[in-house]
Scaffold this motif. Structure first.
Motif, mmCIF file in Angstrom:
data_model
loop_
_atom_site.group_PDB
_atom_site.id
_atom_site.type_symbol
_atom_site.label_atom_id
_atom_site.label_comp_id
_atom_site.label_asym_id
_atom_site.label_seq_id
_atom_site.Cartn_x
_atom_site.Cartn_y
_atom_site.Cartn_z
ATOM 1 N N GLY A 30 -13.894 6.156 -14.935
ATOM 2 C CA GLY A 30 -12.774 6.076 -15.862
ATOM 3 C C GLY A 30 -11.654 5.231 -15.299
ATOM 4 N N GLU A 31 -10.439 5.740 -15.339
ATOM 5 C CA GLU A 31 -9.291 5.000 -14.845
ATOM 6 C C GLU A 31 -9.318 4.920 -13.322
ATOM 7 N N ARG A 32 -9.089 3.720 -12.808
ATOM 8 C CA ARG A 32 -9.040 3.546 -11.354
ATOM 9 C C ARG A 32 -7.667 3.972 -10.853
ATOM 10 N N LEU A 33 -7.644 4.944 -9.960
ATOM 11 C CA LEU A 33 -6.393 5.508 -9.459
ATOM 12 C C LEU A 33 -5.953 4.725 -8.228
ATOM 13 N N TYR A 34 -5.137 3.704 -8.462
ATOM 14 C CA TYR A 34 -4.721 2.838 -7.359
ATOM 15 C C TYR A 34 -3.834 3.575 -6.366
ATOM 16 N N ASN A 35 -3.002 4.490 -6.859
ATOM 17 C CA ASN A 35 -2.142 5.221 -5.928
ATOM 18 C C ASN A 35 -2.967 6.104 -4.997
ATOM 19 N N LEU A 36 -4.009 6.731 -5.521
ATOM 20 C CA LEU A 36 -4.887 7.552 -4.680
ATOM 21 C C LEU A 36 -5.660 6.689 -3.690
ATOM 22 N N THR A 45 -6.345 4.910 1.890
ATOM 23 C CA THR A 45 -6.372 3.809 2.864
ATOM 24 C C THR A 45 -5.347 4.036 3.969
ATOM 25 N N MET A 46 -4.136 4.461 3.588
ATOM 26 C CA MET A 46 -3.102 4.723 4.584
ATOM 27 C C MET A 46 -3.498 5.864 5.513
ATOM 28 N N ALA A 90 -3.989 14.517 -3.041
ATOM 29 C CA ALA A 90 -5.276 14.389 -3.720
ATOM 30 C C ALA A 90 -6.275 13.619 -2.865
ATOM 31 N N ALA A 91 -5.813 12.566 -2.209
ATOM 32 C CA ALA A 91 -6.709 11.783 -1.359
ATOM 33 C C ALA A 91 -7.227 12.618 -0.193
ATOM 34 N N TRP A 92 -6.399 13.490 0.331
ATOM 35 C CA TRP A 92 -6.786 14.278 1.493
ATOM 36 C C TRP A 92 -7.741 15.411 1.132
ATOM 37 N N SER A 93 -7.527 16.069 -0.003
ATOM 38 C CA SER A 93 -8.283 17.297 -0.268
ATOM 39 C C SER A 93 -8.959 17.375 -1.630
ATOM 40 N N GLU A 94 -8.779 16.388 -2.522
ATOM 41 C CA GLU A 94 -9.322 16.516 -3.868
ATOM 42 C C GLU A 94 -10.143 15.317 -4.326
ATOM 43 N N ALA A 95 -9.991 14.175 -3.708
ATOM 44 C CA ALA A 95 -10.680 12.969 -4.170
ATOM 45 C C ALA A 95 -12.197 13.136 -4.053
ATOM 46 N N CYS A 96 -12.911 12.516 -4.983
ATOM 47 C CA CYS A 96 -14.368 12.614 -5.002
ATOM 48 C C CYS A 96 -14.983 11.525 -4.131
ATOM 49 N N MET A 155 0.825 -1.208 0.000
ATOM 50 C CA MET A 155 0.000 0.000 0.000
ATOM 51 C C MET A 155 0.861 1.260 0.000
ATOM 52 N N LEU A 156 1.892 1.277 0.847
ATOM 53 C CA LEU A 156 2.741 2.458 0.943
ATOM 54 C C LEU A 156 3.505 2.684 -0.354
ATOM 55 N N ALA A 157 4.084 1.621 -0.904
ATOM 56 C CA ALA A 157 4.848 1.758 -2.147
ATOM 57 C C ALA A 157 3.944 2.198 -3.294
ATOM 58 N N THR A 158 2.764 1.612 -3.400
ATOM 59 C CA THR A 158 1.845 1.970 -4.479
ATOM 60 C C THR A 158 1.383 3.406 -4.369
ATOM 61 N N SER A 159 1.161 3.876 -3.142
ATOM 62 C CA SER A 159 0.693 5.249 -2.959
ATOM 63 C C SER A 159 1.726 6.278 -3.385
ATOM 64 N N LEU A 160 2.991 5.886 -3.432
ATOM 65 C CA LEU A 160 4.065 6.814 -3.795
ATOM 66 C C LEU A 160 4.450 6.719 -5.268
ATOM 67 N N LYS A 161 3.800 5.849 -6.029
ATOM 68 C CA LYS A 161 4.094 5.663 -7.447
ATOM 69 C C LYS A 161 3.128 6.464 -8.308
ATOM 70 N N SER A 162 3.556 6.740 -9.530
ATOM 71 C CA SER A 162 2.658 7.328 -10.522
ATOM 72 C C SER A 162 1.870 6.216 -11.193
ATOM 73 N N MET A 163 0.787 6.562 -11.862
ATOM 74 C CA MET A 163 -0.017 5.553 -12.530
ATOM 75 C C MET A 163 0.754 4.884 -13.664
ATOM 76 N N ASP A 164 1.641 5.604 -14.325
ATOM 77 C CA ASP A 164 2.459 4.989 -15.382
ATOM 78 C C ASP A 164 3.339 3.889 -14.801
ATOM 79 N N GLU A 165 3.890 4.122 -13.632
ATOM 80 C CA GLU A 165 4.731 3.114 -12.996
ATOM 81 C C GLU A 165 3.895 1.951 -12.483
ATOM 82 N N ILE A 166 2.701 2.223 -11.991
ATOM 83 C CA ILE A 166 1.836 1.154 -11.508
ATOM 84 C C ILE A 166 1.429 0.226 -12.638
ATOM 85 N N ARG A 167 1.219 0.769 -13.829
ATOM 86 C CA ARG A 167 0.800 -0.049 -14.976
ATOM 87 C C ARG A 167 1.854 -1.056 -15.393
#
Length: 286
Positions: free
Chosen positions: A247-253, A258-259, A62-68, A32-44
């Motif tokens: 749309g795209e599922r933002l796993y890092n967000l 979750t963290m 984004a998770a703290w102040s922008e996520a829907c 979870m921690l490693a994924t949250s610090l990656k970009s979506m390009d790296e996660i793919r």
């Protein structure tokens, strides 16, 4: 010599088991921690266990102040403060009432106390799901359903049996001579409780606080049912963040959210873990 060698191998086996167990339980946290610090390009790329090539906290912001979370896109910070408002009274009040109940049932032994204690213990084994509908009807009838007092009352109700059990067992193990001496000196119910019992209850208070904070903060079903739209806790907001993504599922967000949601109980346990162990050793859950 042979005995010493046997003890050495046994100790190595214990260490190996503990290391494997720690790795097993810490692996999801690392992912979870490693994924949250990656970009979506790296996660793919699909390298789940790889360290982030360029660590970034953008997903955390984004998770703290922008996520829907449904139609609102203000992150989970609102859920954080709702969880704080729910947790504080839901921890303080049950612990205080449980301490008083345990003190009365262990040393003062009021008439009918054993029946009361048995009823409380019976309540501890009733599944929460069975009680939801009756509590909804009851709170709606008295006008506190879908409100902050409504969810706090529910947490108090479900915490009372286990809190009473913990404190009763702890106080029953204290030296009875202290209590008798205090009564001889003229101490009454409340004076003995405040001046004698509570100062000796620190390890058990920490145990109860950790258990209650963890239970209330991580609760989902009660918060969803009783808190109301304006007081949804962080766990409900987390579920909304994950399930309202289009749309795209933002796993890092999602991992960052979750963290953030799990940060408070983790910090509480890490800070006061030694007190938790001390409380258990002192007989809090015997």
């Amino acid at each position: 010599m042979k005995r010493r060698a046997t003890q050495t191998w046994a100790r190595l086996g214990i260490y190996a088991f503990l290391i494997c167990a720690a790795a097993f339980f810490l692996l999801p946290l690392y992912v979870m921690l490693a994924t949250s610090l990656k970009s979506m390009d790296e996660i793919r790329l699909g390298q789940l266990f790889a360290l982030p090539a360029a660590p970034s906290f953008d997903a955390w912001r984004a998770a703290w102040s922008e996520a829907c979370t449904g139609v609102s896109c203000e992150g989970i910070r609102g859920g954080f403060w709702n969880s704080v408002a729910i947790t504080v009274p839901s921890v303080v009040l049950p612990i205080l009432l449980g301490a008083i109940n345990g003190y009365a049932l262990s040393w003062w032994k009021p008439r009918g106390g054993e029946w009361l204690f048995g009823t409380l213990m019976l309540g501890a084994f009733i599944p929460i799901q069975v009680m939801i509908y009756p509590l909804v009807k009851l709170e709606a009838a008295i006008g506190i359903y879908s409100s902050l007092p409504g969810i706090v009352v529910v947490h108090i109700v479900f915490a009372m049996p286990i809190m009473t059990l913990l404190f009763r067992n702890y106080y029953a193990g204290l030296p009875g001579e202290l209590f008798k001496a205090a009564r001889v000196d003229g101490g009454g119910f409340w004076r003995i409780f405040v001046q004698l019992v509570l100062p000796m209850s620190t390890p058990m208070l920490i145990v109860a606080a950790i258990m209650q904070i963890t239970g209330v903060w991580n609760d989902y079903i009660l918060g969803l049912t009783f808190a109301g739209r304006d007081h949804l806790p962080m766990t409900v907001q987390l579920n909304n963040v994950i399930n309202t993504t289009t749309g795209e599922r933002l796993y890092n967000l999602n991992m960052a959210a979750t963290m953030l949601t799990s940060a408070v109980p983790l910090l509480v346990y890490l800070i006061s873990g030694r007190w938790f162990v001390r409380g258990i050793a002192a007989g809090a859950v015997k």
